[in-house]
Each structure stands twice: as structure tokens, then as C-alpha cells.
Design a protein around this motif. Structure first.
Motif, PDB file in Angstrom:
ATOM      1  N   MET A   1       0.845  -1.191   0.000  1.00  5.70           N
ATOM      2  CA  MET A   1       0.000   0.000   0.000  1.00  5.70           C
ATOM      3  C   MET A   1       0.883   1.245   0.000  1.00  5.70           C
ATOM      4  O   MET A   1       1.865   1.323   0.721  1.00  5.70           O
ATOM      5  CB  MET A   1      -0.916  -0.045   1.207  1.00  5.70           C
ATOM      6  CG  MET A   1      -1.931   1.019   1.212  1.00  5.70           C
ATOM      7  SD  MET A   1      -3.259   0.556   2.343  1.00  5.70           S
ATOM      8  CE  MET A   1      -4.332   1.877   2.038  1.00  5.70           C
ATOM      9  N   SER A   2       0.532   2.232  -0.783  1.00  6.34           N
ATOM     10  CA  SER A   2       1.376   3.410  -0.971  1.00  6.34           C
ATOM     11  C   SER A   2       1.247   4.439   0.149  1.00  6.34           C
ATOM     12  O   SER A   2       2.082   5.319   0.271  1.00  6.34           O
ATOM     13  CB  SER A   2       1.042   4.076  -2.296  1.00  6.34           C
ATOM     14  OG  SER A   2      -0.247   4.647  -2.242  1.00  6.34           O
ATOM     15  N   GLY A   3       0.218   4.378   0.949  1.00  7.35           N
ATOM     16  CA  GLY A   3       0.008   5.363   2.002  1.00  7.35           C
ATOM     17  C   GLY A   3      -0.660   6.630   1.500  1.00  7.35           C
ATOM     18  O   GLY A   3      -0.847   7.571   2.241  1.00  7.35           O
ATOM     19  N   LYS A   4      -1.025   6.674   0.216  1.00 10.06           N
ATOM     20  CA  LYS A   4      -1.692   7.835  -0.367  1.00 10.06           C
ATOM     21  C   LYS A   4      -3.207   7.653  -0.293  1.00 10.06           C
ATOM     22  O   LYS A   4      -3.706   6.539  -0.300  1.00 10.06           O
ATOM     23  CB  LYS A   4      -1.300   8.005  -1.832  1.00 10.06           C
ATOM     24  CG  LYS A   4       0.126   8.416  -2.052  1.00 10.06           C
ATOM     25  CD  LYS A   4       0.379   8.643  -3.532  1.00 10.06           C
ATOM     26  CE  LYS A   4       1.773   9.127  -3.792  1.00 10.06           C
ATOM     27  NZ  LYS A   4       1.985   9.394  -5.220  1.00 10.06           N
ATOM     28  N   THR A   5      -3.899   8.775  -0.244  1.00  8.64           N
ATOM     29  CA  THR A   5      -5.354   8.730  -0.300  1.00  8.64           C
ATOM     30  C   THR A   5      -5.793   8.491  -1.734  1.00  8.64           C
ATOM     31  O   THR A   5      -5.010   8.665  -2.676  1.00  8.64           O
ATOM     32  CB  THR A   5      -5.971  10.053   0.195  1.00  8.64           C
ATOM     33  OG1 THR A   5      -5.599  11.092  -0.703  1.00  8.64           O
ATOM     34  CG2 THR A   5      -5.522  10.384   1.611  1.00  8.64           C
ATOM     35  N   THR A   6      -7.043   8.099  -1.904  1.00 12.30           N
ATOM     36  CA  THR A   6      -7.588   7.890  -3.246  1.00 12.30           C
ATOM     37  C   THR A   6      -7.485   9.164  -4.063  1.00 12.30           C
ATOM     38  O   THR A   6      -7.115   9.139  -5.235  1.00 12.30           O
ATOM     39  CB  THR A   6      -9.058   7.433  -3.160  1.00 12.30           C
ATOM     40  OG1 THR A   6      -9.115   6.249  -2.377  1.00 12.30           O
ATOM     41  CG2 THR A   6      -9.637   7.179  -4.531  1.00 12.30           C
ATOM     42  N   LYS A   7      -7.786  10.299  -3.454  1.00 13.22           N
ATOM     43  CA  LYS A   7      -7.711  11.581  -4.155  1.00 13.22           C
ATOM     44  C   LYS A   7      -6.284  11.852  -4.626  1.00 13.22           C
ATOM     45  O   LYS A   7      -6.071  12.303  -5.752  1.00 13.22           O
ATOM     46  CB  LYS A   7      -8.197  12.703  -3.234  1.00 13.22           C
ATOM     47  CG  LYS A   7      -8.136  14.077  -3.828  1.00 13.22           C
ATOM     48  CD  LYS A   7      -9.442  14.476  -4.386  1.00 13.22           C
ATOM     49  CE  LYS A   7      -9.376  15.908  -4.869  1.00 13.22           C
ATOM     50  NZ  LYS A   7     -10.311  16.175  -5.897  1.00 13.22           N
ATOM     51  N   GLU A   8      -5.293  11.566  -3.792  1.00 13.83           N
ATOM     52  CA  GLU A   8      -3.899  11.783  -4.184  1.00 13.83           C
ATOM     53  C   GLU A   8      -3.494  10.860  -5.328  1.00 13.83           C
ATOM     54  O   GLU A   8      -2.799  11.282  -6.259  1.00 13.83           O
ATOM     55  CB  GLU A   8      -2.972  11.559  -2.982  1.00 13.83           C
ATOM     56  CG  GLU A   8      -3.097  12.628  -1.916  1.00 13.83           C
ATOM     57  CD  GLU A   8      -2.401  12.271  -0.611  1.00 13.83           C
ATOM     58  OE1 GLU A   8      -2.110  13.206   0.155  1.00 13.83           O
ATOM     59  OE2 GLU A   8      -2.152  11.077  -0.347  1.00 13.83           O
ATOM     60  N   ILE A   9      -3.936   9.624  -5.285  1.00 15.26           N
ATOM     61  CA  ILE A   9      -3.628   8.682  -6.363  1.00 15.26           C
ATOM     62  C   ILE A   9      -4.260   9.147  -7.671  1.00 15.26           C
ATOM     63  O   ILE A   9      -3.612   9.164  -8.718  1.00 15.26           O
ATOM     64  CB  ILE A   9      -4.111   7.259  -6.001  1.00 15.26           C
ATOM     65  CG1 ILE A   9      -3.288   6.716  -4.837  1.00 15.26           C
ATOM     66  CG2 ILE A   9      -4.014   6.326  -7.206  1.00 15.26           C
ATOM     67  CD1 ILE A   9      -3.857   5.461  -4.217  1.00 15.26           C
TER      68      ILE A   9
ATOM     69  N   ASN B   1      -5.142  12.212  -8.463  1.00 13.81           N
ATOM     70  CA  ASN B   1      -4.452  13.435  -8.907  1.00 13.81           C
ATOM     71  C   ASN B   1      -3.153  13.107  -9.612  1.00 13.81           C
ATOM     72  O   ASN B   1      -2.808  13.739 -10.608  1.00 13.81           O
ATOM     73  CB  ASN B   1      -4.206  14.378  -7.727  1.00 13.81           C
ATOM     74  CG  ASN B   1      -5.448  15.136  -7.330  1.00 13.81           C
ATOM     75  OD1 ASN B   1      -6.373  15.289  -8.121  1.00 13.81           O
ATOM     76  ND2 ASN B   1      -5.486  15.604  -6.104  1.00 13.81           N
ATOM     77  N   ASP B   2      -2.420  12.127  -9.114  1.00 12.37           N
ATOM     78  CA  ASP B   2      -1.178  11.708  -9.776  1.00 12.37           C
ATOM     79  C   ASP B   2      -1.464  11.163 -11.174  1.00 12.37           C
ATOM     80  O   ASP B   2      -0.707  11.405 -12.113  1.00 12.37           O
ATOM     81  CB  ASP B   2      -0.446  10.636  -8.955  1.00 12.37           C
ATOM     82  CG  ASP B   2       0.172  11.209  -7.687  1.00 12.37           C
ATOM     83  OD1 ASP B   2       0.274  12.449  -7.576  1.00 12.37           O
ATOM     84  OD2 ASP B   2       0.540  10.408  -6.806  1.00 12.37           O
ATOM     85  N   LEU B   3      -2.572  10.427 -11.310  1.00 11.05           N
ATOM     86  CA  LEU B   3      -2.911   9.819 -12.596  1.00 11.05           C
ATOM     87  C   LEU B   3      -3.371  10.837 -13.637  1.00 11.05           C
ATOM     88  O   LEU B   3      -3.197  10.634 -14.837  1.00 11.05           O
ATOM     89  CB  LEU B   3      -3.997   8.759 -12.421  1.00 11.05           C
ATOM     90  CG  LEU B   3      -3.584   7.493 -11.665  1.00 11.05           C
ATOM     91  CD1 LEU B   3      -4.803   6.613 -11.393  1.00 11.05           C
ATOM     92  CD2 LEU B   3      -2.544   6.711 -12.458  1.00 11.05           C
ATOM     93  N   ILE B   4      -3.971  11.936 -13.188  1.00 13.86           N
ATOM     94  CA  ILE B   4      -4.554  12.870 -14.148  1.00 13.86           C
ATOM     95  C   ILE B   4      -3.759  14.170 -14.296  1.00 13.86           C
ATOM     96  O   ILE B   4      -4.227  15.101 -14.942  1.00 13.86           O
ATOM     97  CB  ILE B   4      -6.020  13.198 -13.781  1.00 13.86           C
ATOM     98  CG1 ILE B   4      -6.121  13.825 -12.403  1.00 13.86           C
ATOM     99  CG2 ILE B   4      -6.882  11.972 -13.884  1.00 13.86           C
ATOM    100  CD1 ILE B   4      -7.529  14.230 -12.013  1.00 13.86           C
ATOM    101  N   LYS B   5      -2.559  14.221 -13.749  1.00 18.57           N
ATOM    102  CA  LYS B   5      -1.745  15.440 -13.843  1.00 18.57           C
ATOM    103  C   LYS B   5      -1.516  15.875 -15.286  1.00 18.57           C
ATOM    104  O   LYS B   5      -1.467  17.055 -15.591  1.00 18.57           O
ATOM    105  CB  LYS B   5      -0.407  15.245 -13.144  1.00 18.57           C
ATOM    106  CG  LYS B   5      -0.472  15.429 -11.663  1.00 18.57           C
ATOM    107  CD  LYS B   5       0.893  15.296 -11.036  1.00 18.57           C
ATOM    108  CE  LYS B   5       0.773  15.429  -9.535  1.00 18.57           C
ATOM    109  NZ  LYS B   5       2.033  15.182  -8.857  1.00 18.57           N
ATOM    110  N   SER B   6      -1.372  14.912 -16.185  1.00 18.38           N
ATOM    111  CA  SER B   6      -1.062  15.250 -17.572  1.00 18.38           C
ATOM    112  C   SER B   6      -2.290  15.670 -18.379  1.00 18.38           C
ATOM    113  O   SER B   6      -2.154  16.146 -19.497  1.00 18.38           O
ATOM    114  CB  SER B   6      -0.395  14.054 -18.253  1.00 18.38           C
ATOM    115  OG  SER B   6      -1.292  12.959 -18.265  1.00 18.38           O
TER     116      SER B   6
END
Length: 118
Positions: free
Chosen positions: A1-9, A11-16
Motif C-alpha cells: 500500500m502506498s500510504g496515499k489517499t484515493t484523491k492523491e492517487i 491526482n497523480d494519474l490525471i496530472k497530464s
């Protein structure tokens, strides 16, 4: 588990991706003015002094909850990327396109056993 929240994950996926905020700066300014007027005329003077302290309550999840929410609380909200449609990522409206209307609920959906992490 990465320790990130769903929102953070997410956000990382849609940055581009190109984001399309749901609310314009003009609309947010109008809402802010309207909110300030409401707060200064409808909310009692006693409550206005402690408005940012008293209305916050803690739910069972230990997440603070405000008295009311407006678009000002999430100005960069992108409808298609942040909420989307049922049956499509990020699945905020359900896994199935019909949002479970075509199927009977199962016991696991009714029992709410476990935590979101489980």
C-alpha cells in the motif's frame, strides 16, 4: 500500500490531462460575495465571531465537517475527471453503468462491514 489517499492517487494519474474547472473565477467571486452576505446577515453575530471554530464537527471518520459547503470549497472541481459517470473510472458513482438499479443488493453491500482500506 502506498500510504496515499484515493484523491492523491487520482491526482497523480490525471496530472497530464487538461483540467476544465467547473466554476469560473467570476462565478466563484459571485458565490464568495453571496456567501459573505449570507454569513453577515443570516448567521447570528455571536456565531459569526466563531464561525470557523464552532460549526466544525467530527464525524466517525475523524474528518472535520463544516456547517455548509459551496463551490468555494472545491473551486478546481472538474466534473468529468473528478466525478465522472457510473461504470467508468474513477468509479465514484458505482461500478456499473446502471448504478446497481438492475440488480438486487447483496448482503455485503447492506452490512457495511470493514473499513474503506479493507
Amino acid at each position: 500500500m502506498s500510504g496515499k489517499t484515493t484523491k492523491e492517487i487520482l491526482n497523480d494519474l490525471i496530472k497530464s490531462q487538461n483540467r476544465t474547472p467547473l466554476y469560473s473565477k467570476e462565478a466563484l467571486a459571485k458565490i464568495q460575495a453571496s456567501f459573505d452576505t449570507w454569513k453577515n446577515t443570516v448567521v447570528s453575530e455571536k456565531d459569526r465571531k466563531t464561525y470557523t471554530v464552532i460549526p466544525k464537527t467530527i464525524m466517525g471518520s475523524d474528518i472535520p465537517r463544516d456547517l455548509t459547503y459551496t463551490p468555494l470549497d472545491n473551486p478546481g472541481f472538474d466534473y468529468e475527471n473528478d466525478l465522472g459517470y457510473a461504470g467508468q473510472a474513477p468509479f465514484t458513482r458505482g461500478l456499473h453503468a446502471n448504478m446497481y438499479r438492475g440488480k438486487a443488493w447483496t448482503l455485503r453491500q447492506l452490512s457495511a462491514a470493514g473499513s474503506p482500506q479493507e
